[in-house]
Design an enzyme around this catalytic site. Sequence first.
Site, PDB file in Angstrom:
ATOM      1  N   GLU A  10     -10.355  -1.240  11.441  1.00 43.01           N
ATOM      2  CA  GLU A  10     -10.970  -2.107  10.424  1.00 43.01           C
ATOM      3  C   GLU A  10     -10.833  -3.597  10.768  1.00 43.01           C
ATOM      4  OE1 GLU A  10      -8.946  -1.547   6.679  1.00 43.01           O
ATOM      5  OE2 GLU A  10      -7.013  -2.142   7.513  1.00 43.01           O
ATOM      6  N   ASP A  56       0.242   1.427   9.012  1.00 44.69           N
ATOM      7  CA  ASP A  56      -0.285   0.577  10.089  1.00 44.69           C
ATOM      8  C   ASP A  56       0.639   0.504  11.310  1.00 44.69           C
ATOM      9  OD1 ASP A  56      -2.232   0.025   8.195  1.00 44.69           O
ATOM     10  OD2 ASP A  56      -1.313  -1.870   7.587  1.00 44.69           O
ATOM     11  N   GLY A 116       0.837  -1.200   0.000  1.00 41.65           N
ATOM     12  CA  GLY A 116       0.000   0.000   0.000  1.00 41.65           C
ATOM     13  C   GLY A 116       0.869   1.246   0.000  1.00 41.65           C
ATOM     14  N   MET A 123      -8.164   2.527   9.139  1.00 37.52           N
ATOM     15  CA  MET A 123      -7.369   1.386   8.652  1.00 37.52           C
ATOM     16  C   MET A 123      -6.407   0.905   9.746  1.00 37.52           C
ATOM     17  SD  MET A 123      -6.363   2.190   4.742  1.00 37.52           S
ATOM     18  CE  MET A 123      -7.479   1.778   3.407  1.00 37.52           C
ATOM     19  N   GLY A 124      -5.563  -0.035   9.398  1.00 34.09           N
ATOM     20  CA  GLY A 124      -4.575  -0.528  10.363  1.00 34.09           C
ATOM     21  C   GLY A 124      -4.371  -2.025  10.294  1.00 34.09           C
ATOM     22  N   ARG A 125      -5.148  -2.655   9.436  1.00 36.40           N
ATOM     23  CA  ARG A 125      -5.088  -4.106   9.278  1.00 36.40           C
ATOM     24  C   ARG A 125      -5.307  -4.825  10.612  1.00 36.40           C
ATOM     25  NH1 ARG A 125      -3.512  -6.579   4.476  1.00 36.40           N
ATOM     26  NH2 ARG A 125      -2.046  -5.147   3.592  1.00 36.40           N
ATOM     27  N   ARG A 143     -24.500   6.893  13.098  1.00 36.01           N
ATOM     28  CA  ARG A 143     -24.034   7.028  11.715  1.00 36.01           C
ATOM     29  C   ARG A 143     -22.601   6.531  11.583  1.00 36.01           C
ATOM     30  NH1 ARG A 143     -26.908  10.730   8.554  1.00 36.01           N
ATOM     31  NH2 ARG A 143     -29.042  10.806   9.325  1.00 36.01           N
ATOM     32  N   THR A 186       4.760   1.723   6.452  1.00 38.29           N
ATOM     33  CA  THR A 186       3.349   1.351   6.491  1.00 38.29           C
ATOM     34  C   THR A 186       2.628   2.307   7.421  1.00 38.29           C
ATOM     35  OG1 THR A 186       1.686  -0.208   7.286  1.00 38.29           O
ATOM     36  CG2 THR A 186       3.868  -0.520   8.171  1.00 38.29           C
TER      37      THR A 186
HETATM   38  O1  F6P Z   1      -1.311  -1.734   4.907  1.00 39.52           O
HETATM   39  C1  F6P Z   1      -1.838  -0.482   4.630  1.00 39.52           C
HETATM   40  C2  F6P Z   1      -3.318  -0.560   4.392  1.00 39.52           C
HETATM   41  O2  F6P Z   1      -3.795   0.752   4.153  1.00 39.52           O
HETATM   42  C3  F6P Z   1      -4.127  -1.248   5.482  1.00 39.52           C
HETATM   43  O3  F6P Z   1      -4.367  -0.410   6.580  1.00 39.52           O
HETATM   44  C4  F6P Z   1      -5.371  -1.651   4.733  1.00 39.52           C
HETATM   45  O4  F6P Z   1      -5.997  -2.786   5.312  1.00 39.52           O
HETATM   46  C5  F6P Z   1      -4.837  -2.005   3.389  1.00 39.52           C
HETATM   47  O5  F6P Z   1      -3.593  -1.327   3.234  1.00 39.52           O
HETATM   48  C6  F6P Z   1      -5.753  -1.591   2.256  1.00 39.52           C
HETATM   49  O6  F6P Z   1      -5.158  -1.966   1.065  1.00 39.52           O
HETATM   50  P1  F6P Z   1      -5.730  -1.620  -0.374  1.00 39.52           P
HETATM   51  O7  F6P Z   1      -5.476  -0.159  -0.618  1.00 39.52           O
HETATM   52  O8  F6P Z   1      -4.958  -2.483  -1.287  1.00 39.52           O
HETATM   53  O9  F6P Z   1      -7.184  -1.916  -0.330  1.00 39.52           O
END
Ligand code: F6P
Length: 342
Positions: free
Chosen positions: A222, A127, A10, A169-171, A266, A125
């Site tokens: 997420e 993350d 990413g 985000m953050g995986r 919301r 990253t």
């Molecule tokens: O690893 C960075 C990240 O932004 C994560 O936080 C997220 O789950 C993932 O990449 C999203 O990836 P893509 O842009 O390929 O959907």
Amino acid sequence: MRIGILTGGGDCPGLNAVIRAVVRKGEGIRGHQILGFHRGWRGVIDGEVTELTTEATRGLLRRGGTILRTSRTNPYKEAGSIESLQGTLAREHVDALIAIGGEDTLGVAHRLAGEGVRCVGVPKTIDNDLSATDYTFGFDTAVQIAAEALDRLHTTAESHDRVLVVEVMGRHAGWIALHSGLAGGADAILVPELPFDVDELAERLRHRHTRGAGYSIVVVAEGAVPLEGTMETQEAGVDDFGHVRLGGIAARLAPELEQRTGFETRVVVLGHLLRGGTPTAYDRILATRFGLAAVDAVDDGDFDIMVALRGTEIVRVPIADAVGQLKTVPPERLAEAEVFFG
Ligand code: F6P
């Protein structure tokens, strides 16, 4: 020397700052030729490459994204790709490769190093989930963007007496949720490291409202997961590295909260906003220091290492130490912020 450089995975604010630093020191000071491979490992497989010079990389410091483009290509997944990649490196007379990436890109760099490719890793990253480095660049920018968004969301949530569930985000690591939630004054923070109980969370929001707070902000990572059996979860597809595509937890959580509390709830998904745009000053400096240190490692002949931040020092660590295990939020950080966990 001819030094290849690539950005994989990413994108992330600060990638261009690393490229700029590598070129400034590598070409400008040390007299190397710097070759930029396009779209991560894809460009090495396909032989897509451009020479990078100081002139060609001016003005990059504050620019988000990556001028080299990126991809999530895993050369170990496609038959014949490793041979093509090795062919490109030989044809282009690449003496060393600087790979800028997260767990996946650096995992490939480590495997290639085992096969004789001279690789140096640079951790990136948003993350912040790479082991062996205190921080990755991109994280500070993502947290800053999320915290600013939360500041704005407070006023609109308050005006309408709403609950806002904000997904970041953050995986599978809760770093972005934890830091942005703390900085942005969230009333509850849900992270992957600690499965949440939706009934408890609803009770907590009700309690807040009985004590006079007319609105609440819930930050949800997420990758956050409900306690087993308490809420429906969803299956998703996987990428080239076998990672599940995350996203959508806020949309599933909001109606559950609304139903239990009766408060209008919301959803706001910050998503890729956290990855876009200009890096913070902190990320520009960290990225620049990583780039400079990567060139030093190449010149010292120190390969299969990653440059890393330890305290305030830039050090070298084996890539294997960085990619072996995800760096999740440790229990003591969760305990510290316990008061905010739903
Ligand atoms: O690893 C960075 C990240 O932004 C994560 O936080 C997220 O789950 C993932 O990449 C999203 O990836 P893509 O842009 O390929 O959907």
